[in-house]
Design a protein around this motif. Structure first.
Motif, mmCIF file in Angstrom:
data_model
loop_
_atom_site.group_PDB
_atom_site.id
_atom_site.type_symbol
_atom_site.label_atom_id
_atom_site.label_comp_id
_atom_site.label_asym_id
_atom_site.label_seq_id
_atom_site.Cartn_x
_atom_site.Cartn_y
_atom_site.Cartn_z
ATOM 1 N N ARG A 1 0.890 -1.151 0.000
ATOM 2 C CA ARG A 1 0.000 0.000 0.000
ATOM 3 C C ARG A 1 0.938 1.213 0.000
ATOM 4 N N CYS A 2 0.778 2.089 -0.995
ATOM 5 C CA CYS A 2 1.720 3.195 -1.187
ATOM 6 C C CYS A 2 1.027 4.536 -1.019
ATOM 7 N N GLU A 3 1.765 5.482 -0.446
ATOM 8 C CA GLU A 3 1.256 6.835 -0.267
ATOM 9 C C GLU A 3 2.403 7.811 -0.497
ATOM 10 N N ALA A 4 2.146 8.876 -1.239
ATOM 11 C CA ALA A 4 3.137 9.927 -1.440
ATOM 12 C C ALA A 4 2.519 11.254 -1.025
ATOM 13 N N GLU A 5 3.314 12.066 -0.360
ATOM 14 C CA GLU A 5 2.829 13.359 0.126
ATOM 15 C C GLU A 5 3.910 14.399 -0.109
ATOM 16 N N VAL A 6 3.514 15.560 -0.645
ATOM 17 C CA VAL A 6 4.425 16.676 -0.822
ATOM 18 C C VAL A 6 3.880 17.842 -0.006
ATOM 19 N N GLU A 7 4.761 18.438 0.795
ATOM 20 C CA GLU A 7 4.369 19.580 1.616
ATOM 21 C C GLU A 7 5.393 20.687 1.434
ATOM 22 N N VAL A 8 4.921 21.878 1.069
ATOM 23 C CA VAL A 8 5.789 23.041 0.927
ATOM 24 C C VAL A 8 5.414 24.019 2.020
ATOM 25 N N ASP A 9 6.407 24.333 2.856
ATOM 26 C CA ASP A 9 6.178 25.234 3.985
ATOM 27 C C ASP A 9 7.272 26.297 3.969
ATOM 28 N N GLY A 10 6.984 27.425 3.330
ATOM 29 C CA GLY A 10 7.982 28.488 3.243
ATOM 30 C C GLY A 10 9.181 28.057 2.425
ATOM 31 N N GLU A 11 10.333 27.963 3.072
ATOM 32 C CA GLU A 11 11.587 27.616 2.406
ATOM 33 C C GLU A 11 11.891 26.125 2.428
ATOM 34 N N GLU A 12 11.002 25.306 2.987
ATOM 35 C CA GLU A 12 11.268 23.877 3.107
ATOM 36 C C GLU A 12 10.251 23.062 2.317
ATOM 37 N N VAL A 13 10.757 22.061 1.599
ATOM 38 C CA VAL A 13 9.905 21.129 0.858
ATOM 39 C C VAL A 13 10.106 19.751 1.461
ATOM 40 N N GLU A 14 9.004 19.056 1.699
ATOM 41 C CA GLU A 14 9.065 17.705 2.253
ATOM 42 C C GLU A 14 8.379 16.746 1.287
ATOM 43 N N LEU A 15 9.092 15.697 0.901
ATOM 44 C CA LEU A 15 8.543 14.623 0.088
ATOM 45 C C LEU A 15 8.555 13.377 0.962
ATOM 46 N N GLU A 16 7.384 12.868 1.229
ATOM 47 C CA GLU A 16 7.269 11.689 2.087
ATOM 48 C C GLU A 16 6.693 10.541 1.264
ATOM 49 N N ILE A 17 7.408 9.435 1.234
ATOM 50 C CA ILE A 17 6.957 8.233 0.527
ATOM 51 C C ILE A 17 6.780 7.149 1.562
ATOM 52 N N GLU A 18 5.582 6.595 1.614
ATOM 53 C CA GLU A 18 5.269 5.590 2.632
ATOM 54 C C GLU A 18 4.848 4.286 1.973
ATOM 55 N N LEU A 19 5.459 3.207 2.394
ATOM 56 C CA LEU A 19 5.101 1.865 1.934
ATOM 57 C C LEU A 19 4.592 1.092 3.146
ATOM 58 N N LYS A 20 3.455 0.453 3.008
ATOM 59 C CA LYS A 20 2.895 -0.348 4.087
ATOM 60 C C LYS A 20 2.560 -1.740 3.574
ATOM 61 N N TRP A 21 2.694 -2.725 4.452
ATOM 62 C CA TRP A 21 2.286 -4.084 4.123
ATOM 63 C C TRP A 21 2.098 -4.868 5.400
ATOM 64 N N SER A 22 1.367 -5.946 5.277
ATOM 65 C CA SER A 22 1.174 -6.833 6.418
ATOM 66 C C SER A 22 2.260 -7.886 6.409
ATOM 67 N N PRO A 23 2.838 -8.179 7.569
ATOM 68 C CA PRO A 23 3.859 -9.219 7.599
ATOM 69 C C PRO A 23 3.251 -10.574 7.233
ATOM 70 N N GLY A 24 3.994 -11.352 6.493
ATOM 71 C CA GLY A 24 3.517 -12.665 6.081
ATOM 72 C C GLY A 24 3.521 -13.637 7.245
#
Length: 77
Positions: free
Chosen positions: A52-75
């Motif tokens: 399960r994948c999620e990407a988020e971009v946040e721009v706050d003034g002089e800072e840019v944040e790129l967050e990439i999240e991968l989720k899964w259930s353990p086998g």
């Protein structure tokens, strides 16, 4: 599996960041496990066929944040 959270923050140059992401991408592509290098001992994770994948971009003034999240259930273990 009990709740475990390990977090590390560091600064990397462009080439180091690319190398780290490339190694992670290759491990995901080939499956099996991936070793995540941390300040202490590496953490080894078993990889699934689907994430399960999620990407988020946040721009706050002089800072840019790129967050990439991968989720899964353990086998079954």
């Amino acid at each position: 599996m009990s709740h475990v959270k390990i977090e590390q923050k560091t600064s990397l140059g462009r080439a180091e960041t690319a190398r780290w992401l490339t190694e992670l991408a290759k491990a995901i592509e080939h499956g099996g496990t991936v070793e995540v290098p941390l300040a202490g001992p590496n953490v080894t994770l078993s990889l699934p066929e689907e994430f399960r994948c999620e990407a988020e971009v946040e721009v706050d003034g002089e800072e840019v944040e790129l967050e990439i999240e991968l989720k899964w259930s353990p086998g079954p273990g």
